[in-house]
Structures are given as C-alpha cells and as structure tokens.
Scaffold this active site. Structure first.
Site, PDB file in Angstrom:
ATOM      1  N   THR A  26      10.022   6.447   8.102  1.00 36.01           N
ATOM      2  CA  THR A  26       9.892   6.097   9.524  1.00 36.01           C
ATOM      3  C   THR A  26      10.172   4.770   9.718  1.00 36.01           C
ATOM      4  OG1 THR A  26       7.394   6.318   9.301  1.00 36.01           O
ATOM      5  CG2 THR A  26       8.545   8.097   9.871  1.00 36.01           C
TER       6      THR A  26
ATOM      7  N   GLU B 219      -0.822   9.705   4.536  1.00 39.04           N
ATOM      8  CA  GLU B 219      -1.211   9.285   3.342  1.00 39.04           C
ATOM      9  C   GLU B 219      -1.845   7.854   3.253  1.00 39.04           C
ATOM     10  OE1 GLU B 219       2.109   6.466   3.750  1.00 39.04           O
ATOM     11  OE2 GLU B 219       0.417   6.612   1.941  1.00 39.04           O
TER      12      GLU B 219
ATOM     13  N   LEU C 212      -1.511   6.029   0.298  1.00 36.31           N
ATOM     14  CA  LEU C 212      -0.934   5.709  -0.973  1.00 36.31           C
ATOM     15  C   LEU C 212      -0.693   4.255  -0.910  1.00 36.31           C
ATOM     16  CD1 LEU C 212       0.869   8.725  -2.180  1.00 36.31           C
ATOM     17  CD2 LEU C 212      -1.494   8.351  -1.941  1.00 36.31           C
TER      18      LEU C 212
ATOM     19  N   ASN D 252      -4.123   0.732   8.545  1.00 37.33           N
ATOM     20  CA  ASN D 252      -3.437  -0.066   8.120  1.00 37.33           C
ATOM     21  C   ASN D 252      -3.666  -1.406   9.055  1.00 37.33           C
ATOM     22  OD1 ASN D 252      -2.411   1.049   6.140  1.00 37.33           O
ATOM     23  ND2 ASN D 252      -0.371   1.389   6.425  1.00 37.33           N
TER      24      ASN D 252
ATOM     25  N   LEU E 153      -9.789  -8.983   0.719  1.00 38.10           N
ATOM     26  CA  LEU E 153     -10.222 -10.616   1.139  1.00 38.10           C
ATOM     27  C   LEU E 153      -9.379 -11.402   0.024  1.00 38.10           C
ATOM     28  CD1 LEU E 153     -13.938 -10.541   2.104  1.00 38.10           C
ATOM     29  CD2 LEU E 153     -11.875 -10.694   3.517  1.00 38.10           C
TER      30      LEU E 153
ATOM     31  N   CYS F 117       4.810  -0.918   4.607  1.00 39.26           N
ATOM     32  CA  CYS F 117       3.948  -0.217   5.777  1.00 39.26           C
ATOM     33  C   CYS F 117       3.217  -1.233   6.538  1.00 39.26           C
ATOM     34  CB  CYS F 117       2.783   0.514   4.552  1.00 39.26           C
ATOM     35  SG  CYS F 117       3.394   1.862   4.105  1.00 39.26           S
TER      36      CYS F 117
ATOM     37  N   ARG G 174      10.487  -4.880   0.076  1.00 41.15           N
ATOM     38  CA  ARG G 174      10.296  -5.104   1.623  1.00 41.15           C
ATOM     39  C   ARG G 174       9.433  -5.896   2.352  1.00 41.15           C
ATOM     40  NH1 ARG G 174      10.754   1.436   2.688  1.00 41.15           N
ATOM     41  NH2 ARG G 174       9.797   1.472   0.526  1.00 41.15           N
TER      42      ARG G 174
HETATM   43  C1  UDX Z   1      -0.593  -0.063   2.083  1.00 42.67           C
HETATM   44  C2  UDX Z   1      -1.972   0.463   2.263  1.00 42.67           C
HETATM   45  O1  UDX Z   1      -3.037   0.067   1.449  1.00 42.67           O
HETATM   46  C3  UDX Z   1      -1.693   1.879   2.060  1.00 42.67           C
HETATM   47  O2  UDX Z   1      -3.109   2.666   2.193  1.00 42.67           O
HETATM   48  C4  UDX Z   1      -0.818   2.634   2.855  1.00 42.67           C
HETATM   49  O3  UDX Z   1      -0.825   3.855   2.616  1.00 42.67           O
HETATM   50  C5  UDX Z   1       0.671   1.901   2.701  1.00 42.67           C
HETATM   51  O4  UDX Z   1       0.419   0.574   2.780  1.00 42.67           O
HETATM   52  P1  UDX Z   1       0.988  -0.996   0.092  1.00 42.67           P
HETATM   53  O5  UDX Z   1       1.750  -1.458   1.343  1.00 42.67           O
HETATM   54  O6  UDX Z   1       1.524  -0.261  -1.009  1.00 42.67           O
HETATM   55  O7  UDX Z   1      -0.356  -0.094   0.645  1.00 42.67           O
HETATM   56  O8  UDX Z   1       0.219  -2.298  -0.627  1.00 42.67           O
HETATM   57  P2  UDX Z   1      -1.173  -2.993  -0.684  1.00 42.67           P
HETATM   58  O9  UDX Z   1      -1.820  -3.049  -1.764  1.00 42.67           O
HETATM   59  O10 UDX Z   1      -2.022  -2.352   0.787  1.00 42.67           O
HETATM   60  O11 UDX Z   1      -0.793  -4.575  -0.159  1.00 42.67           O
HETATM   61  C6  UDX Z   1      -0.231  -4.666   1.227  1.00 42.67           C
HETATM   62  C7  UDX Z   1       0.189  -6.153   1.254  1.00 42.67           C
HETATM   63  O12 UDX Z   1      -1.179  -6.928   1.548  1.00 42.67           O
HETATM   64  C8  UDX Z   1       0.808  -6.975   0.193  1.00 42.67           C
HETATM   65  O13 UDX Z   1       1.654  -7.701   0.387  1.00 42.67           O
HETATM   66  C9  UDX Z   1      -0.448  -7.407  -0.704  1.00 42.67           C
HETATM   67  O14 UDX Z   1       0.111  -8.664  -1.485  1.00 42.67           O
HETATM   68  C10 UDX Z   1      -1.008  -7.942   0.483  1.00 42.67           C
HETATM   69  N1  UDX Z   1      -2.732  -8.127   0.250  1.00 42.67           N
HETATM   70  C11 UDX Z   1      -3.218  -6.968  -0.285  1.00 42.67           C
HETATM   71  C12 UDX Z   1      -3.066  -9.366   0.172  1.00 42.67           C
HETATM   72  O15 UDX Z   1      -2.659 -10.379   0.507  1.00 42.67           O
HETATM   73  N2  UDX Z   1      -4.480  -9.565   0.193  1.00 42.67           N
HETATM   74  C13 UDX Z   1      -5.232  -8.390  -0.233  1.00 42.67           C
HETATM   75  O16 UDX Z   1      -6.516  -8.477  -0.563  1.00 42.67           O
HETATM   76  C14 UDX Z   1      -4.602  -7.222  -0.370  1.00 42.67           C
END
Ligand code: UDX
Length: 471
Positions: free
Chosen positions: A86, A151, A153, A211, A253, A263, A331
């Site tokens: 989506t 989800e 994940l 999110n 953090l 996402c 992405r």
């Molecule tokens: C996220 C959500 O965590 C998950 O629950 C949802 O289902 C999908 O989107 P994802 O996008 O796979 O998961 O990665 P995530 O580990 O959450 O990181 C997202 C972004 O935030 C990344 O670019 C990561 O580098 C950044 N990030 C994450 C930070 O800059 N600092 C952090 O402390 C955590």
C-alpha cells in the site's frame, strides 16, 4: 487451519512461514508469476535474515503452497490475509489501495461461506468497511467477515517480531472472526494477554499511530542531536539520560541521518492525509516529516562542510546504501539524496553495501561507482561516510583504510564507531550529536549525572565510559 496470504513481500512471506511452522497449511498468492516460480523452487527473492532457513525446514516446506491463482486460495482457505503493498501515492501522499481492492475483486467470486478476510497491509482507517461493502456488492448472499490485523514487523528482524511480538492487534466487528484469529495466534505461541482485541477501525489506526509515534521519537532525538552539536553536549549521554526514564524508554532514541524505509515515511504521510480528510490535522506528524526530510538533505551539507565547502573533484567512500542494517531495502534511504548531492557538486562517489549493491545500481545516480568492499571504496577517498549501521563497519581496519585514503576522515552518520578509537588511529572523526573538535580539549570523562538513580538496572553510556576509563 487452511490460511491464504495474498502478497509475498517480507510481511506476507514471514507470516506464511511462521504460520506453516506452527502447523497450518498456507497458500501464498502473488500476481508476480516469476516470484511464485522462484518461491516454488524454495528460493526467497527478498533479503530477510532467517527466512530462507525457516522456509527450507521440511515440515514447513510441505505446508507451504505458492500460486498466482487467487481463486484457488479463496476456494480452499478459511482465513485470507491481504498482505499486498500500500505505497504512498506520488500525487498526494494518500495510501495507494489499488492492490488491496484488486485482490479483493479477484478473490470475491470464489470466497466460501464463513470466509474471513483479514487486512495485514497497512490501510487507512475505514478500509475494512470499504472492503466489506465491495464484497457485499459482489456476493450479496455470502456469509463472510472482514477483520484488521496490522503487522509490526521490522525489516531485518521480522521473524523475531512475528514469533515474539509485544502485542498482536486484532480488529473485528463480530466475535467469530475475533475468536478464529485469537485461536490462530495462540497456536503460534502468542500468549492471550498479548492479543489486543478491538474494533476494525481502531486496529487500522493503531498501526499508523504506532509508526507515527516511533517516527516522532526518532525525529525528536535527531533534533536534540543537532542542538548537542551547537551547545557542545553529547547526544549519547543525553539520550541515555532521558531514555532511562521509564516513561520515555531507551528504544528509538538512536540518532541518525533521518528515518527511511518502506513504512515510516509512507505511513506518516498517509496519517497526515487522514488527518486532513477528517479535519483532525496531524500537525506534529507534518512537522516530523518536514524535519526528517530536511535532516536527510543536511547530511550532504555536513559532508561538504568538512571539505572547506568545495566538493568538486573530491572522492567519497559511501558505506551503507540501505535504509538501515539487516535489510536490502533502499526505500527512502539517506544514501539516495546524499549520493545525488555529492555527485551534483562534482564529487566522485564510491559506494559499498554488504547486500544491496545490485539493487542500488538501479536507484542511485548513474555516475556512482560500486565497490566490492569498504577498503576498495576507501581507495583515494577524501572521506569515508558511514550511512548505514552494518555490523561489518564496526570492524574496519583503520590502518589499512588510512593507507588507501587521500585524507583520513570518517563521517559517521550513525555514531557506529568509537570516536576515541578512530582518533587514536590518526583519523579526523565526525559523528552526529557532539561538537566536532579534537579530543585534547574534551573532558577526560563525560560529566557525571547529578543525583541520577539507577532504576532500570541499565548502565548508562556515561557509567559505561566512566567504568571503562577507571578500568
Ligand atoms: C518499522 C516499524 O518499526 C515496524 O513496526 C513496522 O511494521 C514497519 O516499519 P522498519 O521500517 O523495518 O520497521 O525499520 P525500523 O527498525 O523501525 O527503522 C525505521 C527507520 O528508523 C530506519 O531508517 C532506521 O535507521 C531509523 N531509526 C530507527 C533511527 O534512526 N533511530 C532509531 O533509534 C531507530
């Protein structure tokens, strides 16, 4: 149970593998027949640690079926998950639900009485109602239900997040669908206490709110990191100092170059649109998006600033191209605007990523040169820029890097490396969230927190460093 999952991305495939591992028969449906034939041969077309191993388990293989024919799934399965993409619509940022409704229209004629359709894809509030109306129109006589099961994940940790979730959210309008989905998740080993039952619309909104909040937390710590650089504070200690408060928590953090992925950006944009559509503006999320976009653009300026402002003729080793470690997904990765800006300014960009080099070729600017290792990328470089926190970059051989580079500078956009160690190896180290100055005029030990009480039993970075210094 007999379960169908429409969409074989990392959400659909991980869910299918884990349901099959729990003993259920799962039919995976995808319109991409090439993908289906790869999967039928046991080959996983995505990089998700541990997934290939689960799918290869004999018990799992024999309970997984792959097909491009959605009708087959609808005829034989009692629960049908929709796990199709989506993406954000380019035109206006709304979630593009075309794949969801196309799947429903394909499934509808074959749905059996008592079928439960479950949206696992992230869909705006009210989508479940629209799906229900669509199926009702196509099959007025059919007894069916539509539920929501978003989800949570994380790419790179999807299997762990599936089998050990903080919570499973089930949004249902009728008890039968709720009971069926609770039974399914209990069979995967999820404790009942971790299963939140609510109505469909609340479940749909929970996903966006989760999110949106996590993205807000990241954007917040990134702005605090900026301030730390200006007031000569240290973001690691500041993050520990607030994160140790049980009401804030240490997670999300970690300062970085700005969040990316499939996402956070799209869900935040969709949440803003939902707010606009329903006259409940999501102004904080609008600001989070603007702050995050500005930060990604600022990363290139940060690199330029270290070269006396002129990038022409400079060479940069860009280490890490994916939006985060543990995935091959690019992405909204910061490497994309970063590489573009450096190249537009006349630099040479030598890129390396442990898993996504091939994928990057079609995404990064054509003039990027791809390398097969960090050492290769460092050859002749004026600076190394670490954009993704791959473990492989924690063990860089600094002396070998230094011997190859034109000038020994490391710009660490993830604060992955130890500044002390990097400087001790003769490099200029520039991280994020602390002032860029030589160690000589830094306090030997980070300032001790006043009247800080250890409540969580978690050592702060300050304490770690203090103890290390003492040792
Ligand atoms: C996220 C959500 O965590 C998950 O629950 C949802 O289902 C999908 O989107 P994802 O996008 O796979 O998961 O990665 P995530 O580990 O959450 O990181 C997202 C972004 O935030 C990344 O670019 C990561 O580098 C950044 N990030 C994450 C930070 O800059 N600092 C952090 O402390 C955590």
């Amino acid at each position: 149970m007999r379960i169908a999952i429409v969409g074989t991305g990392y959400v659909g495939l991980v869910s299918a593998a884990c349901f099959a591992k729990a003993g259920h028969h799962v039919t995976c449906v995808d319109i991409d027949s090439v993908k289906i034939s790869l999967l039928s041969e046991g080959r996983i077309p995505i990089y998700e640690p541990g997934l290939a191993e689960v799918v290869a388990e004999r018990g799992v293989r024999k309970r997984l079926a792959f097909t491009s024919d959605a009708a087959v799934a609808a005829l034989t399965c009692e629960i049908i998950f929709l796990a199709v993409g989506t993406p954000a619509r380019r035109s206006d940022g709304h979630a593009d639900l075309s794949q969801v409704f196309a799947a429903v229209e394909t499934l509808a004629p074959s749905l059996q009485s008592g079928a439960v359709l479950v949206t696992k894809s992230t869909v705006p509030v009210g989508t479940g109602d629209e799906i229900e109306h669509l199926v009702r129109n196509l099959r007025p006589e059919l007894d069916f239900e539509v539920a929501s099961n978003p989800e949570f994940l994380r790419a790179g940790r999807a299997i762990e997040d599936f089998v050990r979730p903080d919570r499973v959210v089930i949004g249902a309008q009728q008890q039968r669908a709720a009971d069926l989905l609770v039974r399914l998740y209990r069979s995967v080993g999820i404790e009942r206490i971790r299963i939140l039952l609510t109505d469909r619309r609340s479940a749909e909104l929970i996903k966006y709110a989760a999110n949106g909040f996590l993205a807000t937390k990241i954007a917040f710590i990134n702005e605090v990191a900026n301030l730390c650089e200006k007031v000569d504070a240290r973001i690691g200690d500041v993050a520990s100092g607030i994160g140790l408060d049980g009401r804030i928590g240490m997670h999300y953090l970690q300062p970085g170059p700005g969040f990316g992925g499939s996402c956070f950006p799209k869900d935040a944009r969709a949440l803003v649109k939902m707010g606009e559509d329903h006259e409940a503006p999501m102004r904080i999320i609008e600001t989070v998006l603007a702050s995050n976009d500005a930060r990604k653009r600022a990363m290139a300026r940060k690199v330029a600033g270290l070269q006396g402002g002129s990038l022409r003729g400079k060479t940069f080793a860009l280490l890490g191209l994916t939006f985060k470690a543990g995935t091959d997904d690019m992405r909204d990765a910061v490497s994309i605007p970063l590489a573009q800006t450096l190249i537009d300014a006349g630099s040479l960009v030598k890129a390396y990523d442990p898993v996504a080099t091939d994928r990057a070729r079609g995404i990064l600017p054509a003039r990027v040169r791809y390398c097969t290792s960090a050492l290769d990328a460092a050859h002749g470089a004026d600076a190394i820029v670490i954009a993704t926190e791959w473990d492989e970059f924690r063990g860089l051989d600094f002396q070998q890097l230094k011997a190859r580079m034109r000038t020994p500078t490391i710009v660490d956009l993830r604060n992955l490396l130890s500044e002390t160690e990097v400087r001790a190896n003769g490099f200029r180290y520039v991280g994020i969230g602390s002032a860029d100055r030589p160690p000589s005029d830094r306090p030997a030990v980070a300032p001790q927190p006043r009247s800080w009480k250890r409540r969580s039993g978690l050592r702060s970075q300050v304490e770690e460093e203090t103890i290390t210094a003492a040792e």
